[in-house]
Design a protein around this motif. Structure first.
Motif, PDB file in Angstrom:
ATOM      1  N   TRP A  52     -24.927  -0.171  30.902  1.00 17.60           N
ATOM      2  CA  TRP A  52     -26.348  -0.195  29.637  1.00 17.60           C
ATOM      3  C   TRP A  52     -27.234   0.724  29.772  1.00 17.60           C
ATOM      4  O   TRP A  52     -28.304   0.537  30.575  1.00 17.60           O
ATOM      5  N   TYR A  73     -27.777   0.170  23.771  1.00 19.00           N
ATOM      6  CA  TYR A  73     -28.396  -1.371  23.018  1.00 19.00           C
ATOM      7  C   TYR A  73     -29.745  -1.462  24.041  1.00 19.00           C
ATOM      8  O   TYR A  73     -30.125  -1.780  24.955  1.00 19.00           O
ATOM      9  N   LYS A  99     -22.080  -1.051  20.510  1.00 12.91           N
ATOM     10  CA  LYS A  99     -21.240  -1.793  19.970  1.00 12.91           C
ATOM     11  C   LYS A  99     -20.718  -1.740  18.173  1.00 12.91           C
ATOM     12  O   LYS A  99     -19.828  -1.372  17.547  1.00 12.91           O
ATOM     13  N   PRO A 132     -25.124  -5.797  27.280  1.00 12.61           N
ATOM     14  CA  PRO A 132     -24.806  -6.285  25.264  1.00 12.61           C
ATOM     15  C   PRO A 132     -23.185  -6.453  25.485  1.00 12.61           C
ATOM     16  O   PRO A 132     -22.966  -6.404  26.182  1.00 12.61           O
ATOM     17  N   LYS A 133     -23.206  -6.818  24.226  1.00  8.66           N
ATOM     18  CA  LYS A 133     -22.228  -7.326  23.963  1.00  8.66           C
ATOM     19  C   LYS A 133     -21.065  -6.220  23.668  1.00  8.66           C
ATOM     20  O   LYS A 133     -21.329  -4.802  22.968  1.00  8.66           O
ATOM     21  N   LYS A 134     -19.756  -6.496  24.352  1.00  8.78           N
ATOM     22  CA  LYS A 134     -18.519  -4.842  24.389  1.00  8.78           C
ATOM     23  C   LYS A 134     -17.458  -5.102  22.842  1.00  8.78           C
ATOM     24  O   LYS A 134     -17.691  -6.389  22.212  1.00  8.78           O
ATOM     25  N   ASP A 142     -17.681  -0.872  16.095  1.00 10.32           N
ATOM     26  CA  ASP A 142     -17.816  -2.356  14.382  1.00 10.32           C
ATOM     27  C   ASP A 142     -17.808  -1.027  13.311  1.00 10.32           C
ATOM     28  O   ASP A 142     -17.566  -1.755  12.268  1.00 10.32           O
ATOM     29  N   PHE A 186     -29.803 -10.964  29.137  1.00  8.56           N
ATOM     30  CA  PHE A 186     -28.126 -11.038  28.729  1.00  8.56           C
ATOM     31  C   PHE A 186     -27.784  -9.631  28.853  1.00  8.56           C
ATOM     32  O   PHE A 186     -28.414  -8.754  29.230  1.00  8.56           O
TER      33      PHE A 186
END
Length: 301
Positions: free
Chosen positions: A212, A171, A148, A198-200, A152, A196
């Motif tokens: 992941w 991640y 991610k 990882p954020k997408k 970004d 949790f």
């Protein structure tokens, strides 16, 4: 989190001839369910260990996928054609992931850890999208491997189209030094406590997070003397459909067995014919001898 483990491997886990140095039986005993093997890079590198890794994994009951390192400096169409050629030679694979992590133009700068020449984010995004579109058009299942944070900061335009693509995200939740451990301890002490995912990137839906990648070179585990990339899989290919590489390997083995049986039968037939031919020749010889005796007595034969 109950771990569903997958490893990704390349020539770095093989000898100089491309023979896998992974003891796949030990990985299977450690409840590893699948492997992602490196297939290629750009349009110039075919990983020499692809088949050895893939066949080793299949033989112990794992499913197999492949990945391709995207080089943004190489025309995407040429890279797609290269992948299609290699899949025909070494596949099939249920999926070929596009590894999107290169942003540097110079490998010399990369190895010197002094990167000054970078690809424009739009160039990286377009190359990745063209790769996905090209492989899908060729009937090859695909997806994106990346971080991610990479999107970004280095490939922001990818957010505009990545929401509809299967994702394999990197991640690493564990910092610190390298660890030598067992598969059981990896699951119990490291993965199971995680609560949790990882954020997408962008607006990618949760169901598009397929895998992941949890670690790169942190863990040394039974079955390989070098660190293995450890992944948790959310969507299990074996549940969805049979692994095509395993199907092909099984079909080849069945064909080899049938061919051996046919050859053995032909050998038996040939030996029988040789024996009958020898018997027939002996009969002709004896007839000739009898005819000779008859003629010496003036008999009409």
């Amino acid at each position: 989190m109950k771990p569903m483990l997958v490893v990704d491997v390349s020539r770095w886990q093989a000898d100089s001839n491309g023979k896998s140095l992974v003891d796949w039986a030990k990985l299977a005993a450690g409840k590893v369910v699948g492997a992602v093997v490196k297939l290629s890079q750009g349009d110039y590198l075919a990983d020499k260990a692809t088949l050895s890794h893939a066949n080793g994994a299949v033989e112990v009951g794992m499913w197999v996928e492949a990945y391709h390192w995207l080089d943004p400096g190489i025309d995407a169409k040429k890279q797609v054609e290269f992948i299609i050629k290699l899949v025909k030679e070494k596949g099939p694979f249920r999926r070929v992931w596009i590894d999107v992590e290169q942003y540097w133009k110079s490998w010399n700068e990369f190895y010197a850890k002094s990167i000054t020449q970078k690809y424009d984010p739009q160039v990286i995004s377009k190359a990745a999208k063209d790769m996905i579109t090209g492989l899908q058009a060729a009937g090859i299942n695909t997806g994106i491997y990346t971080r991610k944070s990479f999107i970004d900061y280095l490939a922001k335009p990818m957010e505009e189209w990545i929401s509809g693509v299967p994702l394999w995200l990197a991640y690493y939740p564990w910092a610190g030094t390298r660890v030598t451990t067992t598969w059981e301890a990896l699951a119990k002490d490291y993965i199971e406590p995680l609560t949790f995912a990882p954020k997408k990137p962008g607006t990618a839906p949760a169901e598009h997070l397929y895998m992941w990648q949890m670690s790169g070179d942190k863990f040394i585990l039974p079955g390989c003397s070098t660190p293995l990339d450890i992944n948790h899989v959310f969507v299990i290919p074996a549940v969805i459909e049979p692994d095509p590489h395993a199907v092909l390997v099984s079909a080849v083995k069945n064909l080899e067995a049938e061919t051996s049986l046919i050859l053995a039968t032909l050998t038996d037939i040939t030996e029988t014919m040789d024996k009958e031919s020898a018997t027939l020749k002996q009969c002709y010889k004896e007839v000739d001898q009898l005819q000779g005796i008859a003629r010496t007595h003036g008999w009409d034969v």
